[in-house]
Design an enzyme around this catalytic site. Sequence first.
Site, PDB file in Angstrom:
ATOM      1  CE  LYS A  16      -1.997   1.541   3.971  1.00  0.00           C
ATOM      2  NZ  LYS A  16      -1.636   2.846   4.304  1.00  0.00           N
ATOM      3  NE  ARG A  22      -2.086  12.242   8.161  1.00  0.00           N
ATOM      4  CZ  ARG A  22      -2.519  13.636   8.840  1.00  0.00           C
ATOM      5  NH1 ARG A  22      -3.420  14.035   9.165  1.00  0.00           N
ATOM      6  NH2 ARG A  22      -1.303  14.425   8.755  1.00  0.00           N
ATOM      7  CB  CYS A  42      -4.838  11.249  11.785  1.00  0.00           C
ATOM      8  SG  CYS A  42      -4.140   9.654  11.721  1.00  0.00           S
ATOM      9  NE  ARG A  49       0.062  10.243  10.177  1.00  0.00           N
ATOM     10  CZ  ARG A  49      -0.438   9.060   9.497  1.00  0.00           C
ATOM     11  NH1 ARG A  49      -1.420   8.700   9.501  1.00  0.00           N
ATOM     12  NH2 ARG A  49       0.404   8.947   8.420  1.00  0.00           N
ATOM     13  CG  ASP A  56       2.907   1.351   9.519  1.00  0.00           C
ATOM     14  OD1 ASP A  56       2.461   2.257  10.376  1.00  0.00           O
ATOM     15  OD2 ASP A  56       3.396   1.529   8.277  1.00  0.00           O
TER      16      ASP A  56
HETATM   17  N1  EPU Z   1       5.975  14.897  11.032  1.00  0.00           N
HETATM   18  C1  EPU Z   1       6.131  16.097  11.121  1.00  0.00           C
HETATM   19  N2  EPU Z   1       6.219  16.965  10.006  1.00  0.00           N
HETATM   20  C2  EPU Z   1       5.784  16.572   8.944  1.00  0.00           C
HETATM   21  C3  EPU Z   1       5.887  14.982   8.435  1.00  0.00           C
HETATM   22  C4  EPU Z   1       5.696  14.284   9.615  1.00  0.00           C
HETATM   23  O1  EPU Z   1       6.377  16.453  12.434  1.00  0.00           O
HETATM   24  O2  EPU Z   1       5.799  17.519   7.805  1.00  0.00           O
HETATM   25  C5  EPU Z   1       6.118  13.791  11.881  1.00  0.00           C
HETATM   26  C6  EPU Z   1       4.878  12.960  12.142  1.00  0.00           C
HETATM   27  O3  EPU Z   1       3.789  13.519  13.045  1.00  0.00           O
HETATM   28  C7  EPU Z   1       5.424  11.599  12.992  1.00  0.00           C
HETATM   29  C8  EPU Z   1       7.096  11.476  12.211  1.00  0.00           C
HETATM   30  O4  EPU Z   1       7.135  12.888  11.379  1.00  0.00           O
HETATM   31  O5  EPU Z   1       5.626  11.836  14.158  1.00  0.00           O
HETATM   32  C9  EPU Z   1       6.881  10.492  11.104  1.00  0.00           C
HETATM   33  O6  EPU Z   1       5.803  10.532  10.125  1.00  0.00           O
HETATM   34  P1  EPU Z   1       5.899  10.278   8.570  1.00  0.00           P
HETATM   35  O7  EPU Z   1       5.784  11.530   7.884  1.00  0.00           O
HETATM   36  O8  EPU Z   1       7.022   9.558   8.431  1.00  0.00           O
HETATM   37  O9  EPU Z   1       4.509   9.492   8.487  1.00  0.00           O
HETATM   38  P2  EPU Z   1       3.765   9.394   6.898  1.00  0.00           P
HETATM   39  O10 EPU Z   1       4.717   9.639   5.830  1.00  0.00           O
HETATM   40  O11 EPU Z   1       2.490  10.404   7.194  1.00  0.00           O
HETATM   41  C10 EPU Z   1       4.133   6.913   6.588  1.00  0.00           C
HETATM   42  C11 EPU Z   1       3.106   6.042   6.356  1.00  0.00           C
HETATM   43  C12 EPU Z   1       2.382   5.346   7.526  1.00  0.00           C
HETATM   44  C13 EPU Z   1       3.621   4.851   8.603  1.00  0.00           C
HETATM   45  C14 EPU Z   1       4.461   6.060   8.890  1.00  0.00           C
HETATM   46  C15 EPU Z   1       5.757   5.785   9.629  1.00  0.00           C
HETATM   47  C16 EPU Z   1       2.325   6.295   3.976  1.00  0.00           C
HETATM   48  C17 EPU Z   1       1.072   6.559   3.100  1.00  0.00           C
HETATM   49  N3  EPU Z   1       2.035   6.143   5.197  1.00  0.00           N
HETATM   50  O12 EPU Z   1       3.133   8.030   7.140  1.00  0.00           O
HETATM   51  O13 EPU Z   1       1.540   4.176   7.163  1.00  0.00           O
HETATM   52  O14 EPU Z   1       3.087   4.617   9.850  1.00  0.00           O
HETATM   53  O15 EPU Z   1       4.999   6.499   7.482  1.00  0.00           O
HETATM   54  O16 EPU Z   1       6.476   4.970   8.909  1.00  0.00           O
HETATM   55  O17 EPU Z   1       3.421   5.905   3.582  1.00  0.00           O
HETATM   56  C18 EPU Z   1       0.137   2.700   7.792  1.00  0.00           C
HETATM   57  O18 EPU Z   1       0.076   2.058   6.755  1.00  0.00           O
HETATM   58  O19 EPU Z   1      -1.030   2.141   8.607  1.00  0.00           O
HETATM   59  C19 EPU Z   1       0.525   3.904   8.163  1.00  0.00           C
HETATM   60  C20 EPU Z   1       0.100   4.876   8.845  1.00  0.00           C
END
Ligand code: EPU
Length: 419
Positions: A22, A93, A117, A122, A306
């Site tokens: 995914k 998101r 969320c 996030r 995850d």
């Molecule tokens: N963060 C910030 N600012 C930003 C972006 C992120 O502070 O601009 C923080 C977040 O709040 C969090 C940390 O950085 O504390 C890491 O978040 P990340 O951005 O890596 O998460 P994401 O990209 O939104 C992806 C996956 C998630 C997975 C996370 C961590 C996708 C579509 N989603 O989310 O997947 O948990 O990385 O590995 O790739 C899932 O599949 O169930 C899922 C939630």
Amino acid sequence: MDKLQIAGGIALEGEVRVSGAKNATLPILAGALLAEGPVTIGNVPHLQDVTTTIELLGRMGVTVTLDEHMRIEVDASTIRECFAPYDLVKTMRASILVLGPLLARFGHADVSLPGGCAIGARPVNIHVAGLQALGAAIHIEGGYIRARAERLRGTRLVLDTVTVTGTENLMMAATLAEGTTVIENAAREPEVVDLALFLNRMGAKISGAGTDRIAIEGVRQLRGVHYDVLPDRIEGGTYLVAGAITAGRVRIKNTRPEHLEAVIMKLREAGAQVGCGDSWVEVDMRGRRPRAIDVRTAPYPAFPTDMQAQFAALDAVADGVGTVVETIFENRFMHMLEMRRMGAEIRLEGNTAIIHGVQRLTAAPVMATDLRASASLVLAGLVAEGQTEIERIYHIDRGYETIEEKLAQLGARIRRVPH
Ligand code: EPU
């Protein structure tokens, strides 16, 4: 809304095929916006989040066609508007992933700002700041990110936090920028690497994906290609835990064992025998009760957030006391409260869960709150005494392709009942 009913107590046995990832499919679908010609994507999982992304692209005027093998063709040449509306972004998101590609290719994008969320705040500040550093003018107005740029300019970005979709968004934006962009403190997840491979096949010049320093030399244009998405390491890992928690033997096929190293290490610590081949992993826990283990989530290659909920379920029935420390998301413990209703002994202290393994869980009606939390409730249901009923399983359908069929294939007594 459908429910899942699970009658626990069966040791799972057999093989299961892992679907496409995914979290690689979603950025790759967004990345297809960058190509001048049609892009076809294979090994796409049949999931609600994929459907939502297709709808998002379709609403923009992009032509998306799907064949019976779940191969998706994306042709962005018919795009009418560079717009991601609130009603879709609020349900997924990852819609934010269209921001970088739209801006880089078409010079403008209006994307709804995702709200909070179920698992944490996030924010997307790093996506926005990175695009600004690449030369975009960005205003947040009426709940939308309104981004404009003539042509982005390559620069050196140092990300404040390791962010997966942030790295992906900026990497995609930089492919068409003038000059070279370097992303320091980049996410190293296999899904980031898969996206980079896809973009490079389209003609991008990306190096270093999989390390914390990614360099992207901008090019004028990218072309349409075919690409097969990598297997889902989290789906695969979840079935391995299903084998271990039920004291069974489960082999996952069509996987990349090297992406599951942290998970395999923890399964071995829990007392499972784990064997691997080129594209399979087998867990064998027959005749044994798992030992409690400690996990601490962190960016790849460390233990994935995850998989945290699934290992919490394992600890709930393990021998001993295990701790789960969640360092990525501040509110990813909802499943702990639901599992308590099944008799789990879990104490929460801030971002730490202390889990005293019990001999047996008892079935209860429980509610899915987010994707991975739901998976952990399914796992708990597989070992609970009696019939567990899980509500709000639309969360599971976002990320697990036909979970009830795959588990039934392994011998589980599970069925989906329309509500
Ligand atoms: N963060 C910030 N600012 C930003 C972006 C992120 O502070 O601009 C923080 C977040 O709040 C969090 C940390 O950085 O504390 C890491 O978040 P990340 O951005 O890596 O998460 P994401 O990209 O939104 C992806 C996956 C998630 C997975 C996370 C961590 C996708 C579509 N989603 O989310 O997947 O948990 O990385 O590995 O790739 C899932 O599949 O169930 C899922 C939630």
